[in-house]
Design an enzyme around this catalytic site. Structure first.
Site, PDB file in Angstrom:
ATOM      1  N   GLN A  17       0.783  -1.244   0.000  1.00 27.66           N
ATOM      2  CA  GLN A  17       0.000   0.000   0.000  1.00 27.66           C
ATOM      3  C   GLN A  17       0.818   1.300   0.000  1.00 27.66           C
ATOM      4  O   GLN A  17       0.504   2.237  -0.736  1.00 27.66           O
ATOM      5  CB  GLN A  17      -0.969   0.011   1.203  1.00 27.66           C
ATOM      6  CG  GLN A  17      -1.861   1.224   1.184  1.00 27.66           C
ATOM      7  CD  GLN A  17      -2.965   1.263   2.225  1.00 27.66           C
ATOM      8  OE1 GLN A  17      -3.604   2.265   2.377  1.00 27.66           O
ATOM      9  NE2 GLN A  17      -3.219   0.183   2.942  1.00 27.66           N
ATOM     10  N   ASP A 169       0.601   3.499   6.062  1.00 28.34           N
ATOM     11  CA  ASP A 169       0.793   3.176   4.645  1.00 28.34           C
ATOM     12  C   ASP A 169       0.526   4.371   3.727  1.00 28.34           C
ATOM     13  O   ASP A 169       1.442   5.007   3.237  1.00 28.34           O
ATOM     14  CB  ASP A 169      -0.129   2.012   4.258  1.00 28.34           C
ATOM     15  CG  ASP A 169       0.405   0.674   4.738  1.00 28.34           C
ATOM     16  OD1 ASP A 169       1.605   0.587   5.048  1.00 28.34           O
ATOM     17  OD2 ASP A 169      -0.378  -0.288   4.799  1.00 28.34           O
ATOM     18  N   GLY A 248      -7.451  19.099  19.158  1.00 34.48           N
ATOM     19  CA  GLY A 248      -6.941  20.437  18.888  1.00 34.48           C
ATOM     20  C   GLY A 248      -7.287  21.454  19.947  1.00 34.48           C
ATOM     21  O   GLY A 248      -7.109  22.642  19.748  1.00 34.48           O
TER      22      GLY A 248
HETATM   23  N1  COA Z   1      11.967  -9.814  -9.543  1.00 32.22           N
HETATM   24  C1  COA Z   1      12.708 -10.558  -8.699  1.00 32.22           C
HETATM   25  N2  COA Z   1      12.718 -10.372  -7.362  1.00 32.22           N
HETATM   26  C2  COA Z   1      11.906  -9.410  -6.893  1.00 32.22           C
HETATM   27  C3  COA Z   1      11.108  -8.601  -7.706  1.00 32.22           C
HETATM   28  C4  COA Z   1      11.161  -8.834  -9.096  1.00 32.22           C
HETATM   29  N3  COA Z   1      10.436  -8.122  -9.942  1.00 32.22           N
HETATM   30  N4  COA Z   1      10.430  -7.744  -6.931  1.00 32.22           N
HETATM   31  C5  COA Z   1      10.791  -8.009  -5.666  1.00 32.22           C
HETATM   32  N5  COA Z   1      11.689  -9.009  -5.640  1.00 32.22           N
HETATM   33  C6  COA Z   1      12.330  -9.595  -4.479  1.00 32.22           C
HETATM   34  C7  COA Z   1      13.224  -8.621  -3.744  1.00 32.22           C
HETATM   35  O1  COA Z   1      14.470  -8.512  -4.374  1.00 32.22           O
HETATM   36  C8  COA Z   1      13.297  -9.261  -2.386  1.00 32.22           C
HETATM   37  O2  COA Z   1      14.179 -10.345  -2.396  1.00 32.22           O
HETATM   38  P1  COA Z   1      15.311 -10.642  -1.254  1.00 32.22           P
HETATM   39  O3  COA Z   1      14.632 -10.456   0.067  1.00 32.22           O
HETATM   40  O4  COA Z   1      15.711 -12.056  -1.536  1.00 32.22           O
HETATM   41  O5  COA Z   1      16.414  -9.697  -1.428  1.00 32.22           O
HETATM   42  C9  COA Z   1      11.869  -9.784  -2.246  1.00 32.22           C
HETATM   43  O6  COA Z   1      11.353  -9.956  -3.548  1.00 32.22           O
HETATM   44  C10 COA Z   1      10.888  -8.786  -1.612  1.00 32.22           C
HETATM   45  O7  COA Z   1      11.250  -8.593  -0.382  1.00 32.22           O
HETATM   46  P2  COA Z   1      10.421  -7.678   0.627  1.00 32.22           P
HETATM   47  O8  COA Z   1      10.119  -6.325   0.082  1.00 32.22           O
HETATM   48  O9  COA Z   1      11.201  -7.676   1.884  1.00 32.22           O
HETATM   49  O10 COA Z   1       9.017  -8.432   0.742  1.00 32.22           O
HETATM   50  P3  COA Z   1       8.296  -9.098   1.991  1.00 32.22           P
HETATM   51  O11 COA Z   1       7.023  -9.635   1.467  1.00 32.22           O
HETATM   52  O12 COA Z   1       9.194 -10.032   2.717  1.00 32.22           O
HETATM   53  O13 COA Z   1       8.004  -7.858   2.977  1.00 32.22           O
HETATM   54  C11 COA Z   1       7.136  -5.691   3.539  1.00 32.22           C
HETATM   55  C12 COA Z   1       6.943  -6.967   2.723  1.00 32.22           C
HETATM   56  C13 COA Z   1       6.039  -4.715   3.109  1.00 32.22           C
HETATM   57  C14 COA Z   1       7.010  -5.995   5.022  1.00 32.22           C
HETATM   58  C15 COA Z   1       8.523  -5.091   3.221  1.00 32.22           C
HETATM   59  O14 COA Z   1       8.621  -4.910   1.831  1.00 32.22           O
HETATM   60  C16 COA Z   1       8.809  -3.788   3.929  1.00 32.22           C
HETATM   61  O15 COA Z   1       9.085  -3.734   5.126  1.00 32.22           O
HETATM   62  N6  COA Z   1       8.793  -2.688   3.161  1.00 32.22           N
HETATM   63  C17 COA Z   1       9.156  -1.381   3.659  1.00 32.22           C
HETATM   64  C18 COA Z   1       8.075  -0.799   4.489  1.00 32.22           C
HETATM   65  C19 COA Z   1       6.762  -0.765   3.777  1.00 32.22           C
HETATM   66  O16 COA Z   1       6.614  -0.170   2.742  1.00 32.22           O
HETATM   67  N7  COA Z   1       5.774  -1.386   4.396  1.00 32.22           N
HETATM   68  C20 COA Z   1       4.389  -1.152   4.078  1.00 32.22           C
HETATM   69  C21 COA Z   1       3.870  -1.893   3.010  1.00 32.22           C
HETATM   70  S1  COA Z   1       2.220  -1.321   2.817  1.00 32.22           S
END
Ligand code: COA
Length: 416
Positions: A17, A169, A248
């Site tokens: 989100q 978010d 407020g």
């Molecule tokens: N092709 C290949 N790999 C891809 C890809 C693509 N197109 N898009 C994503 N990936 C991979 C990433 O490289 C990563 O791999 P790695 O961990 O092996 O390096 C993985 O997919 C995604 O990891 P991540 O973003 O950590 O996903 P998650 O599902 O484990 O965690 C969150 C989700 C939201 C908790 C995390 O992304 C996060 O903390 N984000 C920052 C804070 C945030 O925005 N949170 C709110 C979301 S609403």
């Protein structure tokens, strides 16, 4: 009608989100937003809380309108090569992966800046860089707890409470959009891109600013006179949860209207703001309160504020929330009905203003979404459907100079 962000190309490497809310906003205002998704699965929200089998979930469609979808495995060398080409000709890359994911993929800020020194790289993380929790993955409710919203929301005799509003978010996404637009204006002056980072904790705390105000007031004087705990209850050394009191400095509360026994939303929010006291007394048929020393000032009212709210509820008992607001608005009294999602979805004013819009979608039929809450005199942002997974892969690759044979080859090795 040309849109202000037309010509700005954005690589949307976001999911769930926080990031998608940011890039959706920029797409409404004309940016060319290319969502890069993992082949086969895409953004996890495409599948989350599905209401129609085999069609993208509303969670996805409501956060990804006006975008293109490019599937790309950015862990494969061929996928990285495509991404590099895209980076060279884009203005902004937005991402909200978990900490370190972009670096592990080989696209650190240094590398991105080397590939395209004019590009703005915008990130959402749970905590800011260098924070002692900066290795944590974070979702909405985690951010609400970390940013001070949960400890100050709810009732004093209950646990910390999460708000339904996406303070962690979408709110963070809106902060990021401001950061990106600022960096784009900066780039016009310097010719250089830069890194823009927003943490969910910081964005929640930014909205809890008045609670940090209250913490300092509490430490100085030992009480908070506008909180329900004053003057009869106890204060500790931290800002307490204040129930439905106005944050407020205007005393207010959620009050029962006709039908509250069976309708959980038959309530209005009623504010007893200083300047509104006289009209309130007139509206309630209590003119004697206007000059009564026990009621005249906010300070005098606070010790028996709940008795006053009780009297107002007596007045509301034979009025629906809509009838009550129709009377009170004539007296210029700040108030609102507690509106349900059903009422909002069908509100003719919100439909007319484009705040609630119905969008046709290739697989779902049409769906409702929230359109731009920002209105312009020279532009009406139009909301178009979210893309199907990989819908624009061929188009984007062709735009990067790939031939039909190249695209076929990339498909064969499942890089797109
Ligand atoms: N092709 C290949 N790999 C891809 C890809 C693509 N197109 N898009 C994503 N990936 C991979 C990433 O490289 C990563 O791999 P790695 O961990 O092996 O390096 C993985 O997919 C995604 O990891 P991540 O973003 O950590 O996903 P998650 O599902 O484990 O965690 C969150 C989700 C939201 C908790 C995390 O992304 C996060 O903390 N984000 C920052 C804070 C945030 O925005 N949170 C709110 C979301 S609403």
């Amino acid at each position: 009608m040309s849109k202000p962000l037309e010509g700005i190309k954005i690589i949307d490497f976001t999911h769930v989100q926080a990031g998608p809310a940011c890039t959706q906003l920029l797409a409404w205002f004309g940016a060319d937003v290319i969502k890069v998704e993992r082949p086969g699965s895409g953004d996890v929200t495409r599948n989350q809380l599905r209401d129609i089998p085999d069609a993208d979930a509303l969670y996805f469609t409501m956060l990804n309108s006006n975008k293109k979808s490019l599937t790309l495995d950015t862990k494969k060398p061929e996928g990285k090569e495509v991404l590099e080409k895209l980076i060279r000709e884009s203005d902004v890359l937005v991402e909200n992966f978990g900490p370190g994911a972009l670096d592990r993929m080989g696209f650190s800020w240094e590398r991105l800046n080397e590939l395209n020194p004019k590009m703005i790289v915008a990130s959402v993380k749970g905590f800011s860089d260098g924070h002692h929790y900066d290795d944590l993955k974070v979702y909405e409710n985690v951010a609400q707890c970390a940013g001070g919203a949960a400890s100050t929301t709810g009732f004093w005799d209950g646990p910390p409470t999460i708000s339904a509003a996406a303070l962690g978010d979408s709110n963070t996404g809106m902060h990021l959009a401001i950061g990106i637009l600022t960096a784009l204006i900066g780039r016009d002056k310097t010719g250089k891109g830069q890194k823009v980072a927003v943490s969910m904790q910081d964005s929640v705390l930014n909205l809890c600013r008045v609670k940090l105000r209250d913490q300092q007031r509490l430490e100085r004087v030992g009480y908070l006179e506008e909180y329900p705990q004053y003057p009869h209850g106890e204060f500790s050394d931290v800002v307490p949860r204040g129930g439905n009191a106005g944050g407020g400095g205007q005393p207010g509360w959620v009050l029962k209207c006709k039908g509250w026994e069976t309708d959980p939303n038959a309530y209005i929010y009623f504010t007893i703001q200083g300047h509104a006291w006289e009209p309130i007394c007139k509206a309630l048929g209590k003119p004697e309160w206007i000059d009564d020393p026990a009621y005249k000032t906010a300070e005098a009212r606070q010790p028996h504020i709940f008795e006053i709210f009780g009297t107002i509820e007596g007045w509301l008992a034979d009025k629906t929330k809509f009838e009550a607001v129709d009377i009170l608005r004539k007296f210029d009294i700040p108030c609102a009905p507690v509106l349900t999602m059903k009422e909002l979805a069908n509100d003719p004013s919100l439909r007319a203003s484009g705040t609630i819009v119905e969008v046709p979608h290739k697989k779902r039929g049409s769906y409702l979404t929230v359109g731009s809450p920002i209105k312009f005199s020279d532009m009406k942002p139009e909301v178009t459907a979210s893309p199907l997974l990989g819908e624009h892969t061929d188009e984007v690759l062709a735009g990067l100079g790939y031939s039909r044979q190249d695209i076929f080859n990339l498909r064969e090795i499942k890089a797109v």
